[in-house]
Design a protein around this motif. Sequence first.
Motif, short mmCIF file in Angstrom:
data_model
loop_
_atom_site.label_atom_id
_atom_site.label_comp_id
_atom_site.label_asym_id
_atom_site.label_seq_id
_atom_site.Cartn_x
_atom_site.Cartn_y
_atom_site.Cartn_z
N GLU A 270 47.87 52.67 17.76
CA GLU A 270 48.01 52.26 16.36
C GLU A 270 46.84 51.40 15.88
N GLY A 271 46.30 50.59 16.74
CA GLY A 271 45.21 49.71 16.33
C GLY A 271 43.87 50.39 16.18
N GLY A 272 43.78 51.67 16.60
CA GLY A 272 42.52 52.39 16.51
C GLY A 272 41.82 52.47 17.87
N PRO A 273 40.84 53.35 17.99
CA PRO A 273 40.16 53.58 19.27
C PRO A 273 39.50 52.33 19.86
N TYR A 274 38.79 51.57 19.03
CA TYR A 274 38.10 50.40 19.56
C TYR A 274 39.09 49.36 20.06
N ALA A 275 40.18 49.17 19.33
CA ALA A 275 41.20 48.21 19.75
C ALA A 275 41.81 48.64 21.09
N TYR A 276 41.95 49.94 21.29
CA TYR A 276 42.47 50.42 22.57
C TYR A 276 41.52 50.07 23.70
N LEU A 277 40.22 50.24 23.46
CA LEU A 277 39.23 49.92 24.49
C LEU A 277 39.30 48.45 24.86
N MET A 278 39.40 47.59 23.87
CA MET A 278 39.46 46.16 24.14
C MET A 278 40.72 45.80 24.93
N LYS A 279 41.84 46.41 24.58
CA LYS A 279 43.08 46.14 25.31
C LYS A 279 42.98 46.62 26.75
N LYS A 280 42.38 47.78 26.96
CA LYS A 280 42.24 48.31 28.31
C LYS A 280 41.46 47.34 29.20
N TYR A 281 40.36 46.81 28.68
CA TYR A 281 39.53 45.92 29.49
C TYR A 281 40.14 44.53 29.62
N GLU A 282 40.90 44.11 28.64
CA GLU A 282 41.64 42.85 28.78
C GLU A 282 42.71 42.99 29.85
N ASP A 283 43.39 44.14 29.87
CA ASP A 283 44.41 44.39 30.88
C ASP A 283 43.80 44.44 32.28
N ILE A 284 42.63 45.04 32.39
CA ILE A 284 41.95 45.09 33.69
C ILE A 284 41.69 43.68 34.21
N GLU A 285 41.18 42.83 33.35
CA GLU A 285 40.89 41.45 33.76
C GLU A 285 42.18 40.71 34.11
N PHE A 286 43.24 40.97 33.34
CA PHE A 286 44.52 40.31 33.59
C PHE A 286 45.14 40.79 34.91
N PHE A 287 45.13 42.09 35.15
CA PHE A 287 45.75 42.66 36.34
C PHE A 287 44.99 42.31 37.61
N TYR A 288 43.66 42.44 37.56
CA TYR A 288 42.87 42.34 38.78
C TYR A 288 42.15 41.01 38.95
N GLY A 289 42.11 40.22 37.90
CA GLY A 289 41.53 38.89 38.02
C GLY A 289 40.01 38.85 37.96
N PHE A 290 39.38 39.92 37.53
CA PHE A 290 37.92 39.91 37.37
C PHE A 290 37.56 40.79 36.18
N GLU A 291 36.41 40.51 35.60
CA GLU A 291 35.96 41.22 34.40
C GLU A 291 35.18 42.47 34.80
#
Length: 379
Positions: A270-291
């Motif tokens: 719903e937020g658009g393609p770019y917002a999805y990309l940002m959420k994906k990489y924020e989730d990666i950092e949250f899940f795995y503890g590194f950027e």
Amino acid sequence: MNKTILLICFGLFFQIATSQVTYETIESSKLGETREIKIQLPRNYDPEGDVLYPLIIVLDGDYLFEPMSGNSDYHSYWGDMPKSIVIGINQAKKRSADLSYSDTNYFPSDEGGSQFFEFIGMELIPYINENYLTSNFRIVVGHDQSANFLNYWLFKDKPLFRGYIAFSPDLSPEMVNRLQEKLSITTEDTFYYLATADNDVKGLRDAILACNTTLSSIDNSKLHYRFDDFTDADHYSLVGLGIPKAINEIFGLYKPINKQEYKDKVLTYEGGPYAYLMKKYEDIEFFYGFEKKVVENDLRAILAATKKKDDIESMKSLSKLAKKEYPESMISAYYSGIYQEMNGNDRRALVEYQSGLLLEESEFINKDMLLDKIYDLKD
């Protein structure tokens, strides 16, 4: 030869050819002896760098280290998992004592099990953390008795590992009930992989199937559980089949955007393609503890989605991101040019494409692509 076997062979080849494998001997006060370990560092590992790597601890390192380290090297080469530091612990001479548990409470015994347990948590991991660039995301791998033993770290108030890979565990009494209780209430994202096979040792297989029934019934969003029951495999060959599956499960979020994710998630977000990309990489950092650095494959996926949806705002943000992440690459000029074209500013787009001719080519963007864009705009 099936694809999985090919994957293992290629992984082992890459490991032998390019990865950095060293052997060290650690003096342990807990064990009262020295213990040999195997260490595989990622390709191009820079001890003076600032990149932190997940740590994979492999029990039964005498035979389990090579397939695990080979697959780690192979999958990280293609970007399906982060580059990782893999540690194998040789146990052949002391395996029975290392993995022993009490006949009364079924926790690590005083005859060697508790000492080995403390050696891992109080000596080995601190030593690796002190001498190598490790993140706090840790995985432990075991087979047979060691696949049972690795569960004991789950029962600490603050579990030592986030990922647990258990190949055909020889489960101790009460282990299944304890796993159900612990995994039902865990508040930290925990990845648990369990595997058996149709030709596994019958007694182990029956217990593992019952364990899977119990663990599959757990309703906890923090538990990320996968079970595999392989066909045409036995107690030993299932390991080669299970390692890629376990890696894929644990690092599923980390993997680059594929066609299915693009269709089911990117285009429908719903937020658009770019917002999805940002959420994906924020989730990666949250899940795995590194950027994780944004990879070109994901930029291309979001670019395709912004074009398909004619989302100029997403394209504007994407072009800024490309310039930030890849300032010396043709990627930055190409994405800026695409944005200017979508925004109706062909003259500015031409300047962007021309500026990219002096930059470095990327995996997907080269000088010919920029020249094609330039000629089209000039025409």
